[in-house]
Design an enzyme around this catalytic site. Sequence first.
Site, PDB file in Angstrom:
ATOM      1  N   CYS A 187       0.798  -1.232   0.000  1.00 58.58           N
ATOM      2  CA  CYS A 187       0.000   0.000   0.000  1.00 58.58           C
ATOM      3  C   CYS A 187       0.826   1.276   0.000  1.00 58.58           C
ATOM      4  O   CYS A 187       0.750   2.059  -0.945  1.00 58.58           O
ATOM      5  CB  CYS A 187      -0.953  -0.031   1.183  1.00 58.58           C
ATOM      6  SG  CYS A 187      -2.153  -1.356   1.005  1.00 58.58           S
TER       7      CYS A 187
HETATM    8  C1  UDX Z   1      -1.401   0.565   5.676  1.00 57.72           C
HETATM    9  C2  UDX Z   1      -2.286   1.483   6.519  1.00 57.72           C
HETATM   10  O1  UDX Z   1      -1.879   1.416   7.877  1.00 57.72           O
HETATM   11  C3  UDX Z   1      -3.737   1.035   6.416  1.00 57.72           C
HETATM   12  O2  UDX Z   1      -4.575   1.934   7.125  1.00 57.72           O
HETATM   13  C4  UDX Z   1      -4.129   1.039   4.925  1.00 57.72           C
HETATM   14  O3  UDX Z   1      -5.447   0.572   4.777  1.00 57.72           O
HETATM   15  C5  UDX Z   1      -3.200   0.145   4.133  1.00 57.72           C
HETATM   16  O4  UDX Z   1      -1.846   0.552   4.303  1.00 57.72           O
HETATM   17  P1  UDX Z   1      -0.313  -1.796   5.980  1.00 57.72           P
HETATM   18  O5  UDX Z   1       0.600  -1.310   4.920  1.00 57.72           O
HETATM   19  O6  UDX Z   1      -0.957  -3.098   5.805  1.00 57.72           O
HETATM   20  O7  UDX Z   1      -1.517  -0.716   6.203  1.00 57.72           O
HETATM   21  O8  UDX Z   1       0.418  -1.870   7.397  1.00 57.72           O
HETATM   22  P2  UDX Z   1       1.104  -0.849   8.400  1.00 57.72           P
HETATM   23  O9  UDX Z   1       1.106  -1.521   9.688  1.00 57.72           O
HETATM   24  O10 UDX Z   1       0.552   0.515   8.315  1.00 57.72           O
HETATM   25  O11 UDX Z   1       2.651  -0.825   7.871  1.00 57.72           O
HETATM   26  C6  UDX Z   1       2.996  -0.042   6.783  1.00 57.72           C
HETATM   27  C7  UDX Z   1       4.449   0.312   6.945  1.00 57.72           C
HETATM   28  O12 UDX Z   1       4.579   1.173   8.056  1.00 57.72           O
HETATM   29  C8  UDX Z   1       5.330  -0.908   7.205  1.00 57.72           C
HETATM   30  O13 UDX Z   1       6.455  -0.870   6.367  1.00 57.72           O
HETATM   31  C9  UDX Z   1       5.735  -0.794   8.648  1.00 57.72           C
HETATM   32  O14 UDX Z   1       7.103  -1.168   8.834  1.00 57.72           O
HETATM   33  C10 UDX Z   1       5.580   0.678   8.945  1.00 57.72           C
HETATM   34  N1  UDX Z   1       5.121   0.896  10.310  1.00 57.72           N
HETATM   35  C11 UDX Z   1       3.965   0.290  10.724  1.00 57.72           C
HETATM   36  C12 UDX Z   1       5.870   1.696  11.144  1.00 57.72           C
HETATM   37  O15 UDX Z   1       6.903   2.220  10.733  1.00 57.72           O
HETATM   38  N2  UDX Z   1       5.436   1.891  12.411  1.00 57.72           N
HETATM   39  C13 UDX Z   1       4.283   1.292  12.868  1.00 57.72           C
HETATM   40  O16 UDX Z   1       3.936   1.485  14.023  1.00 57.72           O
HETATM   41  C14 UDX Z   1       3.524   0.478  12.011  1.00 57.72           C
END
Ligand code: UDX
Length: 445
Positions: A279
Amino acid sequence: MKVSVIGTGYVGLVSGVCLAELGHTVFCVDVDTVKIDQINQGITPIHEKGLADLLKKNVGSRLTATADLERAVHETELSLIAVGTPFDGQEIDLSYIRHVAEKIGDALKSKSAYHVVVVKSTVVPGTTDTVVTPLLESASGKKAGPDFGVGMNPEFLREGEAVVDFMSPDRIVLGACDTRSLSVMQALYAPFESVDILSTNSKTAEMIKYTANSLLATMISFSNEVGNLCKKTGKVDVTEVMQGVHLDKRLSPIIDNGRRIVPSFTTYIEAGCGFGGSCFPKDVKALISYGKSLGEPMGLLDAVIKVNQAQPRQIIAMLEKHFPSLDGVHITILGLAFKPETDDMRESPAIPVIQTLLNRGAQLCAFDPVAKDEAMKLFGEDTIQYAKTLGDALAQPQAVVLLTRWDAFKDLARLIQPMKPQPLVIDGRRMLDKNAFDRYEGIGM
Ligand code: UDX
Ligand code: UDX
């Protein structure tokens, strides 16, 4: 209500299963007959916490999978489009959306009852109105509005938490072409009485989705840029810097007698080895390309992507500080998935890190609780040694590189401390205690 969900990927299948669990009758439609057979046998083609149990509970009663899109449209009141919208390197690839819109239009041609078509896939602003609706009208020979409804309902599901995020939504955004479409969409989410529902037009709903993801990605790249500066500054640890920033009462409000609310988005204001997944990278790049097509420079989001693409090189730089040549060096990689609780390696920072180390001749051993099979598809079975357990992965490394915040790595120190000599530990997610190791390097310090 009777609903069809077109596309049974990470978003479509979770949505279909959860809608069935909420009491709707659901047809999950896909072109992939292997997936359809698996779903009808109660087997989930994807790894999502809680999904398998809910699928088993509902399949055969409230949920059926089928390749017959026409039948699904005829037998339901509303169709959700949840097919892939990948980024093709230049712009968003809407080919699957177009294909499905035409098929639904074909089905509407021979359907007299009112039907609402809702785009759930992440599409750039204007897609529902200027791509999907015209295709529905031309294929059906009917008019959006009087003859059928159209809307846009973005998903806010995090991989690994998708079932929880669907069943306990923080918001429901409904974009609709008219009030009749909107009322049918509201009926779909009737079970969520206390949830904030924002009703708007389709283009705004599309923009909300992109803006939400782009903001989260921007916070990560911001934190990584600050972290890289902290590393150059010397004697400054970005983890402590961000702790100080998080204490801003506008970020973590003080409620009473010193107690605070610490919002979970603060974990996106932390430095690491970069964001990945299907995403953030895709959505930010699609929004940039869309903005530029309208003459907007999109300088900030361009930089968000540039910072993120360079971030995995921070891991290599830390290794090079200790190993002038990486040729033949035994390195263990802990964590392959782009985030914990999923096997998804799409755009994972582990990919460029592993590619670079293999090119430099390093001897790699990798461990991830669930993403091993995905890694094998990407790197083959014999270029990397895949450890079955964390212990096996720590047999003889000269360096250990942590790239995903799996809970399983929390007490890594207990396993490393007895080793003589201890390997170098590179903490790409700053989840370890930097004082617990003889030789420790971390992002942003
Ligand atoms: C993301 C959005 O959070 C979600 O609302 C949308 O619908 C789809 O895209 P996703 O990509 O599945 O969801 O997971 P997410 O947990 O947000 O992680 C995305 C990236 O952010 C990852 O690379 C992760 O390493 C990073 N991340 C996640 C952080 O750096 N810190 C966090 O606390 C959570
Ligand atoms: C997709 C988009 O990537 C995401 O941006 C959007 O928010 C939701 O839909 P995802 O579920 O990960 O997310 O897509 P993917 O895992 O690729 O699954 C799409 C499914 O649609 C596949 O099972 C594919 O077989 C199916 N499909 C694709 C169809 O049924 N018909 C088509 O014409 C094309």
